[in-house]
Design a protein around this motif. Structure first.
Motif, PDB file in Angstrom:
ATOM      1  N   ASP A  10      47.547  35.065  38.459  1.00 33.78           N
ATOM      2  CA  ASP A  10      46.326  34.856  39.245  1.00 33.78           C
ATOM      3  C   ASP A  10      45.310  35.949  38.957  1.00 33.78           C
ATOM      4  O   ASP A  10      44.107  35.676  38.838  1.00 33.78           O
ATOM      5  N   SER A  11      45.774  37.175  38.859  1.00 35.73           N
ATOM      6  CA  SER A  11      44.884  38.293  38.545  1.00 35.73           C
ATOM      7  C   SER A  11      44.280  38.136  37.152  1.00 35.73           C
ATOM      8  O   SER A  11      43.095  38.406  36.936  1.00 35.73           O
ATOM      9  N   ILE A  12      45.083  37.671  36.206  1.00 36.43           N
ATOM     10  CA  ILE A  12      44.594  37.450  34.839  1.00 36.43           C
ATOM     11  C   ILE A  12      43.524  36.362  34.826  1.00 36.43           C
ATOM     12  O   ILE A  12      42.482  36.503  34.174  1.00 36.43           O
ATOM     13  N   ARG A  13      43.762  35.268  35.555  1.00 37.19           N
ATOM     14  CA  ARG A  13      42.771  34.182  35.637  1.00 37.19           C
ATOM     15  C   ARG A  13      41.449  34.696  36.210  1.00 37.19           C
ATOM     16  O   ARG A  13      40.373  34.405  35.676  1.00 37.19           O
ATOM     17  N   THR A  14      41.539  35.462  37.287  1.00 33.88           N
ATOM     18  CA  THR A  14      40.341  35.999  37.944  1.00 33.88           C
ATOM     19  C   THR A  14      39.590  36.941  37.007  1.00 33.88           C
ATOM     20  O   THR A  14      38.360  36.872  36.885  1.00 33.88           O
ATOM     21  N   PHE A  15      40.338  37.821  36.346  1.00 28.85           N
ATOM     22  CA  PHE A  15      39.723  38.769  35.413  1.00 28.85           C
ATOM     23  C   PHE A  15      39.009  38.048  34.275  1.00 28.85           C
ATOM     24  O   PHE A  15      37.855  38.349  33.958  1.00 28.85           O
ATOM     25  N   CYS A  16      39.698  37.097  33.657  1.00 27.29           N
ATOM     26  CA  CYS A  16      39.127  36.395  32.498  1.00 27.29           C
ATOM     27  C   CYS A  16      37.883  35.596  32.881  1.00 27.29           C
ATOM     28  O   CYS A  16      36.901  35.555  32.132  1.00 27.29           O
ATOM     29  N   ALA A  17      37.911  34.971  34.040  1.00 32.14           N
ATOM     30  CA  ALA A  17      36.747  34.212  34.509  1.00 32.14           C
ATOM     31  C   ALA A  17      35.569  35.150  34.735  1.00 32.14           C
ATOM     32  O   ALA A  17      34.427  34.844  34.349  1.00 32.14           O
ATOM     33  N   ALA A  18      35.821  36.300  35.346  1.00 29.80           N
ATOM     34  CA  ALA A  18      34.759  37.272  35.610  1.00 29.80           C
ATOM     35  C   ALA A  18      34.215  37.850  34.304  1.00 29.80           C
ATOM     36  O   ALA A  18      32.990  38.023  34.143  1.00 29.80           O
TER      37      ALA A  18
ATOM     38  N   THR B  66      45.507  36.462  26.298  1.00 31.37           N
ATOM     39  CA  THR B  66      44.963  36.147  24.974  1.00 31.37           C
ATOM     40  C   THR B  66      44.562  34.686  24.881  1.00 31.37           C
ATOM     41  O   THR B  66      43.494  34.353  24.353  1.00 31.37           O
ATOM     42  N   ARG B  67      45.388  33.808  25.416  1.00 32.61           N
ATOM     43  CA  ARG B  67      45.077  32.380  25.375  1.00 32.61           C
ATOM     44  C   ARG B  67      43.822  32.047  26.176  1.00 32.61           C
ATOM     45  O   ARG B  67      42.998  31.237  25.751  1.00 32.61           O
ATOM     46  N   LEU B  68      43.658  32.709  27.321  1.00 28.31           N
ATOM     47  CA  LEU B  68      42.476  32.450  28.144  1.00 28.31           C
ATOM     48  C   LEU B  68      41.196  33.006  27.520  1.00 28.31           C
ATOM     49  O   LEU B  68      40.107  32.494  27.773  1.00 28.31           O
ATOM     50  N   LEU B  69      41.341  34.053  26.704  1.00 31.49           N
ATOM     51  CA  LEU B  69      40.172  34.688  26.091  1.00 31.49           C
ATOM     52  C   LEU B  69      39.941  34.263  24.643  1.00 31.49           C
ATOM     53  O   LEU B  69      39.001  34.737  23.998  1.00 31.49           O
ATOM     54  N   ALA B  70      40.780  33.373  24.133  1.00 30.33           N
ATOM     55  CA  ALA B  70      40.683  32.963  22.719  1.00 30.33           C
ATOM     56  C   ALA B  70      39.310  32.386  22.372  1.00 30.33           C
ATOM     57  O   ALA B  70      38.772  32.667  21.295  1.00 30.33           O
TER      58      ALA B  70
END
Length: 313
Positions: free
Chosen positions: A68-76, A123-127
């Protein structure tokens, strides 16, 4: 202009991560410090900006063990920045002296959540943002601890990564750390193949000995405290490894390099040819080979499928 180059460094408030943030900021990069403890990290951020006179040092909250923290970070991050040039997975979990098997918010063994599945998911979310860079590079912080896999009996506990044998099987934070870093190395190879068509280079660096903080040494048992203090007399400062991070992620030398493990001498490490007799001693005490376990197709496929399953749920 370097000020237009954007780098994310996880765990950038201490050790090698802090030294790397300082190095990239000194060179004029836009640095995003992705850190869990904002109270500690804010002071480090201000110190780096004051030292380097680079005001483009951003601090964003991230707990790499939490999806959840990774999702929030990547979206921001995506909402704030147009692309990503360099992603350095430096944060790691190794709590010296820890005897309790701990789980992440998603009920994954904490070492694997932080050191393996978190970086994979991030990495997958930021690809897509990495693909917008003219020279995107991803670097995984690995460890010499993977040499334990030169022992033919050493195996990753795939059946115990979600607490299946919690309290029933002997737990070692050091074994889980080594297992999770071996898994990260295998994902390095697989991710490099996966993102080659996007021009994203994915490599790992094998961290050699560096000076340990007093706080880290205090967590160790008495014998290891003495040993660590003794080693610290000759261990190099984190700045040297941070320079290696920078070189691998920015130099023309590694511009076309992907799917490789690179040692502290900036040499590409190769899988061992033999793991017997005198050659095995060279494997263990040298820095030019890694265990064949890392390229076993069955092992790689197992960690890849598990990573997909855990992060897509």
């Amino acid at each position: 202009m370097m000020k237009d180059k954007i780098v994310i460094i996880t765990g950038a408030n201490s050790g090698i991560g802090k030294a790397a943030a300082l190095k990239f900021a000194t060179e004029g990069y836009r640095v995003i410090m992705a850190c869990r403890n904002l109270k500690i990290s804010t002071a480090v951020q201000h110190d780096i900006m004051e030292t380097t006179k680079n005001t483009n040092v951003d601090l964003m909250e991230l707990d790499v063990s939490s999806f959840d923290s990774i999702r929030t970070f990547c979206a921001a991050f995506k909402a704030k920045y147009p692309r990503l040039d360099i992603l350095i997975h430096n944060a790691a979990y190794l709590n010296h002296g820890e005897k309790e098997y701990k789980l992440s918010p998603e009920h994954i063994e904490l070492s694997f959540a932080t050191n393996t599945f978190g970086p994979f998911f991030m990495t997958r979310l930021l690809a897509d943002h990495l693909a917008k860079s003219p020279d995107p590079r991803v670097l995984h912080a690995c460890t010499t601890n993977i040499k334990n896999f030169f022992d033919p009996k050493r195996k990753i506990e795939f059946d115990n990564l979600r607490g299946e044998y919690k309290g029933k099987r002997a737990y070692s934070t050091y074994k889980m750390y080594g297992d999770s870093k071996m898994a990260l190395l295998m994902l390095t190879f697989k991710l490099a193949e996966e993102y080659k068509h996007l021009g994203i280079k994915v490599n790992a660096i094998q961290i050699n000995r560096v000076k340990l903080s007093k706080e880290t040494i205090e967590k160790m048992h008495s014998f290891w405290k003495v040993f660590a203090h003794f080693q610290n007399l000759t261990n190099p400062l984190p700045a040297g490894m941070a320079d290696n991070y920078f070189h691998i992620c920015t130099s023309d030398t590694f511009k076309d390099t992907t799917g490789q493990l690179i040692n502290h001498k900036k040499e590409i490490v190769k899988p061992s040819i033999s793991e017997k007799g005198f050659v095995q001693l060279k494997n263990i005490f040298g820095s030019t080979t890694y265990p064949k376990y890392a390229i076993n197709p069955q092992n790689v496929e197992q960690i890849w499928k598990l990573s997909i399953t855990l992060t897509e749920n």
